[in-house]
Each structure stands twice: as C-alpha cells, then as structure tokens.
Design a protein around this motif. Structure first.
Motif, short mmCIF file in Angstrom:
data_model
loop_
_atom_site.label_atom_id
_atom_site.label_comp_id
_atom_site.label_asym_id
_atom_site.label_seq_id
_atom_site.Cartn_x
_atom_site.Cartn_y
_atom_site.Cartn_z
N LYS A 1 1.54 5.65 -7.57
CA LYS A 1 0.44 6.43 -8.13
C LYS A 1 0.74 7.92 -8.14
O LYS A 1 0.27 8.65 -9.01
CB LYS A 1 -0.87 6.15 -7.36
CG LYS A 1 -1.55 4.87 -7.78
CD LYS A 1 -1.88 4.90 -9.25
CE LYS A 1 -2.86 3.84 -9.64
NZ LYS A 1 -3.24 3.87 -11.04
N SER A 2 1.51 8.39 -7.15
CA SER A 2 1.86 9.81 -7.12
C SER A 2 3.12 10.10 -7.94
O SER A 2 3.65 11.21 -7.90
CB SER A 2 2.05 10.28 -5.68
OG SER A 2 3.14 9.60 -5.08
N TYR B 1 2.37 1.50 -3.40
CA TYR B 1 1.30 1.82 -4.34
C TYR B 1 1.06 3.33 -4.35
O TYR B 1 0.93 3.94 -5.41
CB TYR B 1 0.03 1.07 -3.97
CG TYR B 1 -1.15 1.39 -4.84
CD1 TYR B 1 -1.35 0.70 -6.03
CD2 TYR B 1 -2.08 2.36 -4.48
CE1 TYR B 1 -2.44 0.99 -6.84
CE2 TYR B 1 -3.16 2.66 -5.29
CZ TYR B 1 -3.34 1.97 -6.47
OH TYR B 1 -4.41 2.27 -7.27
N GLY B 2 1.02 3.92 -3.15
CA GLY B 2 0.82 5.37 -3.06
C GLY B 2 1.95 6.14 -3.72
O GLY B 2 1.71 7.11 -4.45
N ARG C 1 -4.36 -4.89 -9.27
CA ARG C 1 -5.82 -5.01 -9.42
C ARG C 1 -6.45 -5.54 -8.13
O ARG C 1 -7.47 -5.03 -7.67
CB ARG C 1 -6.16 -5.95 -10.58
CG ARG C 1 -6.20 -5.27 -11.92
CD ARG C 1 -6.83 -6.16 -12.98
NE ARG C 1 -6.24 -7.48 -13.07
CZ ARG C 1 -5.17 -7.79 -13.78
NH1 ARG C 1 -4.55 -6.86 -14.47
NH2 ARG C 1 -4.69 -9.03 -13.81
N SER D 1 -9.15 -2.41 -1.64
CA SER D 1 -9.17 -1.07 -1.04
C SER D 1 -10.37 -0.25 -1.49
O SER D 1 -10.55 0.87 -1.03
CB SER D 1 -7.90 -0.31 -1.40
OG SER D 1 -6.76 -1.04 -0.98
N ILE E 1 -10.78 1.02 -4.40
CA ILE E 1 -10.36 2.04 -5.38
C ILE E 1 -11.11 1.82 -6.68
O ILE E 1 -11.55 2.78 -7.33
CB ILE E 1 -8.84 2.00 -5.58
CG1 ILE E 1 -8.14 2.35 -4.26
CG2 ILE E 1 -8.40 2.93 -6.69
CD1 ILE E 1 -6.66 2.08 -4.23
N ILE E 2 -11.26 0.56 -7.07
CA ILE E 2 -12.06 0.22 -8.25
C ILE E 2 -12.99 -0.92 -7.87
O ILE E 2 -12.74 -1.64 -6.90
CB ILE E 2 -11.19 -0.21 -9.45
CG1 ILE E 2 -10.38 -1.46 -9.14
CG2 ILE E 2 -10.31 0.91 -9.93
CD1 ILE E 2 -9.74 -2.11 -10.35
N GLU E 3 -14.04 -1.09 -8.65
CA GLU E 3 -14.95 -2.20 -8.43
C GLU E 3 -14.52 -3.35 -9.29
O GLU E 3 -13.98 -3.16 -10.39
CB GLU E 3 -16.38 -1.81 -8.76
CG GLU E 3 -16.96 -0.82 -7.77
CD GLU E 3 -18.43 -0.55 -8.04
OE1 GLU E 3 -19.08 -1.41 -8.66
OE2 GLU E 3 -18.91 0.49 -7.61
N GLY F 1 0.81 -1.21 0.00
CA GLY F 1 0.00 0.00 0.00
C GLY F 1 0.85 1.26 0.00
O GLY F 1 0.53 2.23 -0.69
N TYR G 1 -5.26 -5.32 -5.07
CA TYR G 1 -5.16 -4.27 -4.04
C TYR G 1 -6.24 -3.21 -4.25
O TYR G 1 -6.89 -2.76 -3.30
CB TYR G 1 -3.77 -3.64 -4.07
CG TYR G 1 -3.62 -2.50 -3.09
CD1 TYR G 1 -3.41 -2.75 -1.74
CD2 TYR G 1 -3.71 -1.18 -3.51
CE1 TYR G 1 -3.29 -1.72 -0.83
CE2 TYR G 1 -3.59 -0.14 -2.61
CZ TYR G 1 -3.39 -0.41 -1.27
OH TYR G 1 -3.27 0.63 -0.37
N GLU G 2 -6.43 -2.79 -5.50
CA GLU G 2 -7.43 -1.76 -5.80
C GLU G 2 -8.84 -2.25 -5.48
O GLU G 2 -9.67 -1.48 -5.00
CB GLU G 2 -7.30 -1.32 -7.26
CG GLU G 2 -6.03 -0.52 -7.50
CD GLU G 2 -5.78 -0.17 -8.96
OE1 GLU G 2 -6.48 -0.63 -9.83
OE2 GLU G 2 -4.88 0.54 -9.26
#
Length: 113
Positions: free
Chosen positions: A74-75, A70-71, A99, A105, A107-109, A67, A101-102
């Motif tokens: 993504k940044s 990942y942050g 995928r 979390s 973040i996506i469905e 995580g 993790y998202e």
C-alpha cells in the motif's frame, strides 16, 4: 453411408431449409449441453451428500506476514507481483485475500450482496 461431417458440410445455409436444419442442430447441441451440466450438478450433489466432494483445501495464510507485506504494498515499496510471489499466491487468490484482510482489519466494510 455418409458421415455426419460431410452431411453438415453439405447444408446450404442460404436456403430456408438449410437455415432451419442448422437451427435444429444448434438447439439439439444446446439441449445436450444443458442435460450434461444438469447430470454433473446432480452427481456433485450426491457426492457432497456422501461426503466425497469437499472441494479444494484452502491455502493457509500467515496473516502477520500478509499484514506486513500489505503495508509495504500500500505504501508502494513493493509491487503487487512482488507481494504475490513472496506469499506464493495467484492473482485471484491475492486479490480475494486482500479483500478478506481489509474486512478483517476494518480497513473497508464488507459490501452487502
């Protein structure tokens, strides 16, 4: 006695007979390949039923560290390659775990298949 290689080299693919023979050999080769794959699938099913075929062990993931990275990824503080190297993941495993993790979390469905 002629070898099979010499025989195949002597097929005239410009004639109808030569084209037919080549087609027959290709069909036989395809049939043998399909039978081999079928026998392999049957063998795997038997091994699974006997508990001998369990597949590869999953790679354990430290989701907290994942995580954090990942942050950063993504940044755009680190690249995907840096992320993979730090986590010790191949590209396929990396994107599959991203995928996962998202979805975990929210973040996506999860896409319905």
């Amino acid at each position: 006695m002629r070898s099979a290689k010499n025989f195949l080299n002597n097929i005239d693919t410009n004639s109808p007979t030569g084209k037919f023979m080549l087609t027959v050999f290709a069909a036989l080769s395809q049939l043998e390949r399909e039978q081999l794959k079928q026998r392999q699938r049957e063998g795997i099913e038997i091994a699974k039923a006997q508990g001998k075929y369990t597949g590869r062990k999953l790679i354990e993931i430290d989701w907290t560290r994942f995580g954090q990275l990942y942050g950063e990824w993504k940044s755009k503080h680190i690249t995907g390659r840096d992320f993979m190297r730090r986590m010790g993941l191949s590209a396929n495993t990396f994107y599959r775990r991203v995928r996962e993790y998202e979805i975990r979390s929210g973040i996506i469905e999860q896409a319905s298949a």
